[in-house]
Design an enzyme around this catalytic site. Sequence first.
Site, mmCIF file in Angstrom:
data_model
loop_
_atom_site.group_PDB
_atom_site.id
_atom_site.type_symbol
_atom_site.label_atom_id
_atom_site.label_comp_id
_atom_site.label_asym_id
_atom_site.label_seq_id
_atom_site.Cartn_x
_atom_site.Cartn_y
_atom_site.Cartn_z
ATOM 1 N N GLU A 138 19.443 10.427 -24.889
ATOM 2 C CA GLU A 138 21.092 9.858 -24.919
ATOM 3 C C GLU A 138 21.132 9.002 -23.852
ATOM 4 O OE1 GLU A 138 23.198 13.392 -24.107
ATOM 5 O OE2 GLU A 138 22.443 13.835 -21.927
ATOM 6 N N ASP A 181 28.070 8.910 -15.678
ATOM 7 C CA ASP A 181 27.737 8.183 -16.639
ATOM 8 C C ASP A 181 27.915 6.891 -16.064
ATOM 9 O OD1 ASP A 181 27.249 10.446 -18.270
ATOM 10 O OD2 ASP A 181 28.989 10.491 -18.931
#
Length: 514
Positions: free
Chosen positions: A171, A15
């Site tokens: 997301e 991420d």
Amino acid sequence: MAFFDNPVIPGFSPDPSICRAGDDYYVATSSFEYVPGVPLWHSRDLVHWRLIGHALGRPSQLELHETVPASCGVYAPTLRYHDGRFWMITTVVGETGTVLVTADDPAGPWSDPVPVGVPGIDPDLAWDEEGNCWCVFSDGGIRGVRIDPVTGGLLGEQVALWSGSGLQYPEGPHLYRIGDWWYLLLSEGGTERGHAMSVARARSLTGPYEPHPDNPVLSHRSTDHPVQNTGHGDLVEAGDGTWWMVLLGTRPRGDTPKFHGMGRETFLVPVRWEDGWPLPGPLELRSPAPELPPHPWPAESGLDDFDSPTPAPCWVTLRRQDPDAVRLGERPGHLVLHARADSLDRPGALFVGRRQRDPDCVARTRVEAAGPDTGGIVVRLDEAHHYRVEVTGEGAVRAVARIGPLTGTVAERALPPGPVTLRIDVTTAVDLPPTVTVRGADPDADALAAGLRIGAPDTLRLGYETADGSFEVLAELDGRYLTTEVAGGFTGRVIGMYATYGAPAFDWFELRPA
């Protein structure tokens, strides 16, 4: 032409979020149940990165309860540089929710966390033309709301923005004002093999958003590319005007369905602009480097002799920092671990480790246990998936495997009491070794096991070193049981030291490429 090797931040570093301040680039990555939280990386050429600290580095900023499961905790952060200050926002799943911290210097100190009252995960920060701060997040779709970045308070109603092309789990949103457009970049399809990145744009921050006609703009799904699970990217404009993206990916190995043990890693890809759209890629393991002055940092030693009064930034522990249990200086030149729980199989265990950064590697440590002291070296994925070698003060050394609901000692040997060098080798599985090989076991049973199994990504050899330095292997274990494909979750392997009884002392620890 100069080239660079991907991943640029190897090992469990998912991420990634990136920002630039002058000639310096910074990346923040997820940390989940490990603390300190939110590792921060610094580069001057987008290729060479060094760990400079953590945005949630103090116990007062982050402490997870022992009941927080593995793969919960600190999810995807966003790192931004705005108005001469660094901003980091993230969600602490299972605890405080979304929090925001700031710093003048990304190396710290960072402020105490400010709660931000938004639901969901993967928060992003963007400032509009009027200077308003917007928090964009994933909560069944991609939504945004104005916030006060000082207090964390909401300044209006949530606005539905855009939720991708219809794939599952939209997301990881990032919102940018570039030229006359607002661009919304997101991931969808789930962070497994179907992971993909899509982009939309609008004239106004609140939309309506027009999707790129060929979304997803980057995905390796259903290909034989050596990098898979690609997604969760973030854009940055380099000092020379070129554009780049950091994103996560995995390097699966072995036979179908292939397995990755080191977790999701940080990769770098070029971004080209076509008809006003940012299009990332291609992503290759070896790619042309950015045309920036190369700036390799001094090589970091894989050996820590524990002479420093404070831990190096690479060391992490589980859920909370505990200086009463993790002691440098109690015994000169040693790290002494005071056990908190009698097992690594449940939260509360005392573990200090480093991320596995090389597919093939060697981990070694010199440990001394007295009386009933018990501790050693472990390759950990979570409480239910780890392999370890441990010693006791009574002179026993044993290899132990935890695979799902099963825990067992797979080999044990008596040694004279005193310091012992424990070792675990991680090696590419080429010739399909048996699922479990124990020295001295039935060779016919081993041959049968080899014929019944599918190729593993790697083999882990557990043992100790003899007085002449040779490696005495107690067991060879199948590496696929320490992978996300088997265990589930979002993390990667972390290798380090632990104590389950008493206070074993560690003279040094080494983790190096094989």
